[in-house]
Design a protein around this motif. Structure first.
Motif, short mmCIF file in Angstrom:
data_model
loop_
_atom_site.label_atom_id
_atom_site.label_comp_id
_atom_site.label_asym_id
_atom_site.label_seq_id
_atom_site.Cartn_x
_atom_site.Cartn_y
_atom_site.Cartn_z
N HIS A 30 0.80 -1.22 0.00
CA HIS A 30 0.00 0.00 0.00
C HIS A 30 0.84 1.28 0.00
N GLN A 31 2.08 1.19 -0.38
CA GLN A 31 2.89 2.39 -0.44
C GLN A 31 2.41 3.31 -1.55
N VAL A 32 2.71 4.61 -1.40
CA VAL A 32 2.26 5.65 -2.33
C VAL A 32 3.49 6.25 -3.01
N PHE A 33 3.38 6.48 -4.34
CA PHE A 33 4.52 7.03 -5.08
C PHE A 33 4.01 7.75 -6.33
N GLU A 34 4.87 8.56 -6.92
CA GLU A 34 4.56 9.22 -8.18
C GLU A 34 5.03 8.36 -9.34
N LEU A 35 4.30 8.45 -10.46
CA LEU A 35 4.64 7.60 -11.60
C LEU A 35 4.26 8.31 -12.89
N ALA A 36 5.16 8.24 -13.86
CA ALA A 36 4.87 8.72 -15.22
C ALA A 36 4.24 7.59 -16.02
N ILE A 37 3.13 7.89 -16.68
CA ILE A 37 2.38 6.88 -17.43
C ILE A 37 2.73 7.03 -18.91
N ASP A 38 3.16 5.94 -19.52
CA ASP A 38 3.58 6.04 -20.92
C ASP A 38 2.83 5.07 -21.84
N VAL A 94 -0.04 2.44 -17.87
CA VAL A 94 1.17 1.65 -17.62
C VAL A 94 2.35 2.59 -17.44
N GLY A 95 3.08 2.40 -16.36
CA GLY A 95 4.35 3.10 -16.14
C GLY A 95 5.38 2.11 -15.64
N ARG A 96 6.61 2.57 -15.43
CA ARG A 96 7.65 1.68 -14.93
C ARG A 96 8.28 2.30 -13.68
N ARG A 97 8.49 1.45 -12.70
CA ARG A 97 9.09 1.88 -11.43
C ARG A 97 10.19 0.90 -11.07
N GLU A 98 11.40 1.42 -11.03
CA GLU A 98 12.57 0.57 -10.78
C GLU A 98 12.63 -0.57 -11.77
N GLY A 99 12.26 -0.26 -13.03
CA GLY A 99 12.33 -1.23 -14.11
C GLY A 99 11.16 -2.18 -14.20
N LYS A 100 10.22 -2.10 -13.26
CA LYS A 100 9.10 -3.02 -13.22
C LYS A 100 7.83 -2.31 -13.67
N ALA A 101 7.03 -2.97 -14.52
CA ALA A 101 5.78 -2.38 -15.00
C ALA A 101 4.78 -2.24 -13.86
N VAL A 102 4.06 -1.12 -13.87
CA VAL A 102 2.99 -0.88 -12.90
C VAL A 102 1.72 -0.54 -13.69
N ARG A 107 -0.14 10.30 -8.81
CA ARG A 107 0.23 9.76 -7.51
C ARG A 107 -0.56 8.47 -7.35
N VAL A 108 0.17 7.40 -7.06
CA VAL A 108 -0.39 6.04 -7.11
C VAL A 108 -0.33 5.39 -5.73
N GLU A 109 -1.42 4.70 -5.39
CA GLU A 109 -1.37 3.78 -4.26
C GLU A 109 -1.26 2.37 -4.81
N GLN A 110 -0.21 1.68 -4.40
CA GLN A 110 -0.02 0.32 -4.87
C GLN A 110 -1.06 -0.59 -4.23
N THR A 111 -1.69 -1.43 -5.06
CA THR A 111 -2.75 -2.32 -4.57
C THR A 111 -2.43 -3.79 -4.75
N GLY A 112 -1.38 -4.10 -5.50
CA GLY A 112 -1.05 -5.50 -5.72
C GLY A 112 0.37 -5.66 -6.20
N ARG A 113 0.97 -6.80 -5.90
CA ARG A 113 2.34 -7.11 -6.32
C ARG A 113 2.35 -8.46 -7.01
N ASN A 114 3.01 -8.52 -8.16
CA ASN A 114 3.22 -9.77 -8.88
C ASN A 114 4.69 -9.85 -9.28
N ARG A 115 5.09 -11.02 -9.71
CA ARG A 115 6.49 -11.20 -10.06
C ARG A 115 6.91 -10.29 -11.21
N SER A 116 6.06 -10.15 -12.23
CA SER A 116 6.45 -9.40 -13.42
C SER A 116 5.85 -8.00 -13.50
N PHE A 117 4.85 -7.69 -12.66
CA PHE A 117 4.25 -6.36 -12.67
C PHE A 117 3.60 -6.08 -11.33
N ASP A 118 3.38 -4.79 -11.06
CA ASP A 118 2.64 -4.36 -9.88
C ASP A 118 1.35 -3.68 -10.33
#
Length: 439
Positions: free
Chosen positions: A9-17, A26-34, A46-57
């Motif tokens: 549930h962490q919150v962060f800023e993200l550029a959507i491309d 879809v954006g990328r954070r530390e090389g991982k798709a979100v 500004r994004v609240e993370q709601t899920g984590r997967n191996r290849s994307f969040d």
């Protein structure tokens, strides 16, 4: 456990491309798709993370820091909660452009084919178009009332709708009245869904109930039907248990614009949800297939005859095939209703072995098919395609169309001459499309 939850549930800023096929940014954070709901390409959010997967969040938009010029204010107050519409924040031209992009990406990435010509997208009314659908119904103990609506983003919950702008207004503005009606019933906990369908003459509602209704409940439903003019049907079991409550007889049909055709249907039959777009889709299919008086045309997954009967107005002979025997019966009645004697309908389980089907023997000049989401791989592999010069494929899922297009091009000697998107479901991420193949 607490540490894991805080990471999710962490919150962060993200550029959507970019945008996913289901309408998320879809954006990328530390090389991982979100994948972010409520975000558009070109935005910073500004994004609240709601899920984590191996290849994307996964995440949801909390705040738009830099908006896309294509962003608009969603019309519906339930946007972001109800999962019925996920693109209301994107202007209409951007929606169809995104769907066209999904189609082209699917054809190239999954089918390894590219159309020689890109068709102009088909669009019609963006609101109040949906004439068929199903509301979920649930008595919510915490709220002490019945809620009626589509599923929320979390499908375990039903959105408590006060209105729906995509459903035809006769129904979309009466959702609270439906909730109040069910809430007044003794059996309110045993009604899981209400199906709605609108024809040219009026609206029909089918109330599914898991236990027998009390006499008082039957009278409340009958009174609602009389007050609103809606036809009310009850469904205590399977499809064959649907029966009219009031009125005893109500003709249900829709006309096909400019063709002089009218198709009768029953309350749970499949019809295309968007009447205006359906008329344009039929016109395009006729233009692409170009049926001639000497042609014998095959229409697969034909339903009530939505394409079959318009084809029969132009072709010498048309054969419609459908898996649902009830739809076949009504398609035959629709041919008689419209005075068309050059069309034959057959019931067949199209994904299964078709070698013994009599309609397969005489061959065809042209083919139209409108399969379900799974596509038409099994039936295409069996058809004697040698004599079929032209195929029009109407698709409700770009992935299965792409797979089948690859088969037709690489295995059966066809060229993908044209393809284009159709916005049958505005405000949603659903992609409908049409493609033309020629030998």
């Amino acid at each position: 456990m607490a540490r894991s939850r805080s990471k999710i549930h962490q919150v962060f800023e993200l550029a959507i491309d970019g945008m996913t096929h289901d309408g998320r940014g879809v954006g990328r954070r530390e090389g991982k798709a979100v994948f972010v709901s409520g975000a558009l390409p070109g935005e910073t959010v500004r994004v609240e993370q709601t899920g984590r997967n191996r290849s994307f969040d996964e995440g949801r938009t909390l705040e738009v820091l830099q908006a896309s010029p294509q962003r608009v204010e969603p019309r519906c107050p339930h946007f972001g909660t109800c999962a019925g519409c996920v693109l209301q924040h994107l202007e209409a031209p951007g929606q169809i452009a995104a769907k066209h992009g999904v189609l082209q990406d699917s054809l190239q990435r999954l089918g390894h084919v590219t159309p020689e010509r890109v068709l102009e997208p088909l669009v019609d009314a963006a609101w109040g178009y949906r004439r068929k659908g199903r509301f979920s119904v649930r008595y919510v103990e915490k709220k002490g009332k019945v809620v009626v609506g589509f599923r929320e983003s979390n499908p375990r919950f039903v959105a408590d709708l006060t209105q729906c702008h995509t459903v035809v207004p006769e129904i979309g503005q009466r959702i609270p009245a439906l909730a109040d009606l069910v809430d007044s019933l003794d059996g309110r906990r045993t009604l899981p869904q209400i199906e709605f369908i609108a024809g040219d003459e009026g609206v029909a509602l089918v109330f599914r109930h898991l236990e027998p209704l009390s006499a008082a409940d039957v009278e409340r439903l009958r009174a609602f039907a009389c007050d609103t003019g809606f036809a009310v049907f009850l469904q205590p079991g399977g499809l064959d248990t649907v029966h009219a409550l009031w009125p005893e007889q109500m003709p249900l049909s829709f006309s096909l614009g400019g063709l002089g055709l009218s198709l009768a249907f029953r309350p749970l039959d499949f019809i295309q949800v968007n009447a205006g777009l359906n008329d344009k889709m039929i016109a395009r299919a006729l233009e692409l297939l170009d049926p001639q008086p000497q042609d014998r045309v095959l229409d697969l997954f034909c339903g009530l005859g939505n394409f079959t009967l318009p084809l029969a107005q132009r072709a010498g002979q048309v054969v419609g095939v459908e898996g649902d025997a009830g739809l076949v019966e009504r398609a035959r009645a629709n041919a008689i209703r419209n005075g068309l004697g050059n069309v034959a309908f057959h019931a067949a389980d199209l994904p299964k072995d078709l070698s013994g089907e009599p309609w397969m023997r005489d061959g065809f000049d042209k083919l139209l098919l409108d399969p379900p989401r799974a596509g038409a791989a099994e039936v295409l592999a069996q058809l004697p395609l040698e004599g079929i010069r032209r195929i029009v494929y109407v698709s409700c899922h770009p992935g299965s169309l792409a797979r089948d297009a690859g088969f037709l091009v690489r295995e059966r000697g066809y060229a993908l001459k044209a393809a284009g998107a159709m916005d049958m479901f505005p405000q949603t991420a659903h992609v409908e499309s049409i493609a033309l193949f020629e030998k």
